[in-house]
Design a protein around this motif. Structure first.
Motif, PDB file in Angstrom:
ATOM      1  N   ARG A   1     -18.324  -1.554  14.592  1.00 56.79           N
ATOM      2  CA  ARG A   1     -17.579  -1.913  13.389  1.00 56.79           C
ATOM      3  C   ARG A   1     -17.816  -3.380  13.013  1.00 56.79           C
ATOM      4  O   ARG A   1     -17.997  -3.726  11.841  1.00 56.79           O
ATOM      5  CB  ARG A   1     -16.103  -1.636  13.605  1.00 56.79           C
ATOM      6  CG  ARG A   1     -15.271  -1.868  12.311  1.00 56.79           C
ATOM      7  CD  ARG A   1     -13.815  -1.434  12.476  1.00 56.79           C
ATOM      8  NE  ARG A   1     -13.125  -2.246  13.471  1.00 56.79           N
ATOM      9  CZ  ARG A   1     -12.741  -1.804  14.674  1.00 56.79           C
ATOM     10  NH1 ARG A   1     -12.967  -0.546  15.025  1.00 56.79           N
ATOM     11  NH2 ARG A   1     -12.117  -2.600  15.539  1.00 56.79           N
ATOM     12  N   ASP A   2     -17.852  -4.245  14.010  1.00 53.83           N
ATOM     13  CA  ASP A   2     -18.099  -5.673  13.738  1.00 53.83           C
ATOM     14  C   ASP A   2     -19.503  -5.900  13.175  1.00 53.83           C
ATOM     15  O   ASP A   2     -19.701  -6.712  12.262  1.00 53.83           O
ATOM     16  CB  ASP A   2     -17.908  -6.481  15.019  1.00 53.83           C
ATOM     17  CG  ASP A   2     -16.451  -6.473  15.494  1.00 53.83           C
ATOM     18  OD1 ASP A   2     -15.562  -6.177  14.660  1.00 53.83           O
ATOM     19  OD2 ASP A   2     -16.212  -6.756  16.688  1.00 53.83           O
TER      20      ASP A   2
ATOM     21  N   GLN B   1     -19.618  -4.875   9.574  1.00 50.98           N
ATOM     22  CA  GLN B   1     -18.963  -5.877   8.734  1.00 50.98           C
ATOM     23  C   GLN B   1     -19.863  -7.090   8.509  1.00 50.98           C
ATOM     24  O   GLN B   1     -19.953  -7.636   7.401  1.00 50.98           O
ATOM     25  CB  GLN B   1     -17.635  -6.289   9.374  1.00 50.98           C
ATOM     26  CG  GLN B   1     -16.566  -5.194   9.350  1.00 50.98           C
ATOM     27  CD  GLN B   1     -15.302  -5.619  10.049  1.00 50.98           C
ATOM     28  OE1 GLN B   1     -15.250  -6.707  10.639  1.00 50.98           O
ATOM     29  NE2 GLN B   1     -14.260  -4.774   9.999  1.00 50.98           N
TER      30      GLN B   1
ATOM     31  N   THR C   1     -22.611  -6.170   6.096  1.00 54.91           N
ATOM     32  CA  THR C   1     -22.094  -6.125   4.731  1.00 54.91           C
ATOM     33  C   THR C   1     -21.931  -7.528   4.161  1.00 54.91           C
ATOM     34  O   THR C   1     -22.279  -7.793   2.993  1.00 54.91           O
ATOM     35  CB  THR C   1     -20.747  -5.390   4.701  1.00 54.91           C
ATOM     36  OG1 THR C   1     -20.908  -4.078   5.265  1.00 54.91           O
ATOM     37  CG2 THR C   1     -20.225  -5.263   3.277  1.00 54.91           C
ATOM     38  N   ARG C   2     -21.416  -8.447   5.003  1.00 58.16           N
ATOM     39  CA  ARG C   2     -21.277  -9.833   4.544  1.00 58.16           C
ATOM     40  C   ARG C   2     -22.641 -10.432   4.189  1.00 58.16           C
ATOM     41  O   ARG C   2     -22.800 -11.131   3.177  1.00 58.16           O
ATOM     42  CB  ARG C   2     -20.591 -10.671   5.618  1.00 58.16           C
ATOM     43  CG  ARG C   2     -19.124 -10.287   5.886  1.00 58.16           C
ATOM     44  CD  ARG C   2     -18.450 -11.350   6.719  1.00 58.16           C
ATOM     45  NE  ARG C   2     -17.169 -10.889   7.268  1.00 58.16           N
ATOM     46  CZ  ARG C   2     -17.017 -10.403   8.496  1.00 58.16           C
ATOM     47  NH1 ARG C   2     -18.061 -10.314   9.302  1.00 58.16           N
ATOM     48  NH2 ARG C   2     -15.814 -10.015   8.917  1.00 58.16           N
TER      49      ARG C   2
END
Length: 243
Positions: free
Chosen positions: A37-38, A41, A44-45
């Motif tokens: 999940r990290d 993220q 995506t950033r």
């Protein structure tokens, strides 16, 4: 009763071992899921940041093009307006380039060839016929007229030969000079001169060439002056051009 309690109770170390075996796989799975999940993220950033940078560069590029085009459009519009206000005559003057002006007024190129004359006497000027550059030739003074200040290469070529009546003489002397006449001084100045001669034999022929670079001024008249041996001339050429 005490025996039944002892028979159903597990050792402490055995109980702990069973607990660790039961909790180990679940905890590892939770850590793995959290890590995934990290990473998503962060990815995506990064994508969002990259997209923003691309949009910023595109906007900056478009802005730079617009800024460069505005002065050009203003200069073109102002130039057209000025030409329209000044009229057709000014438009015609603008179309004359410096190269055309230099060709029309400064690029002197003239070439002359001699014309035979009767009753020759020494010394005198040669009579010329213009091959090209007649606008810069003064027929009365038999001279090349310099149109603009500058450095000019001036030349004269003369072919010599003895007449039949002169065969008795062994050697004939010939002398030629380039003269410059300036209106401000109203006098002739010798630019350069040359001496030569010819032996009057049945095959006696000779040619003389004189040429040099001179700094001349607008209105100067350059001519060929024969100081000696005019009758020896069979043909000659004379010319000048801007160096």
């Amino acid at each position: 009763m005490g025996q039944s309690l002892i028979g159903h109770t597990l050792p402490a170390d055995a109980a702990c071992g069973n607990a660790m075996i039961d909790m180990g796989p679940d905890r590892s799975l939770l850590i793995l899921l959290k890590h995934c999940r990290d990473m998503k993220q962060q990815e995506t950033r990064l994508r969002i940041i990259t997209l923003l940078l691309l949009l910023g560069c595109t906007a900056l590029f478009i802005f730079t093009i617009c800024v460069d085009l505005r002065p050009h459009e203003n200069s073109v519009s102002s130039g057209q307006g000025s030409a329209a206000e000044r009229g057709p005559s000014h438009s015609k003057q603008v179309r004359v380039s410096p190269a055309d002006s230099q060709t029309n007024f400064k690029r002197l190129r003239i070439h002359l060839r001699s014309v035979s004359e009767d009753n020759k006497t020494d010394p005198r000027l040669i009579r010329w016929d213009v091959d090209f550059g007649e606008n810069n030739y003064d027929n009365k003074k038999r001279a090349i007229v310099i149109p603009e200040d500058g450095f000019y290469f001036v030349y004269v070529w003369v072919a010599l030969g003895c007449h039949q009546v002169d065969r008795a003489s062994n050697f004939k002397e010939f002398k030629v000079a380039l003269h410059k006449w300036t209106e401000g001084y109203n006098c002739n100045v010798t630019l350069i001169e040359a001496w030569d001669g010819i032996t009057c034999t049945p095959d006696g022929k000779r040619s003389v060439f004189v040429g040099q670079l001179f700094e001349l001024w607008k209105g100067d008249h350059v001519s060929v002056w024969i100081n000696r041996g005019y009758k020896l001339i069979t043909k000659s050429t004379f010319g000048a051009y801007l160096a």
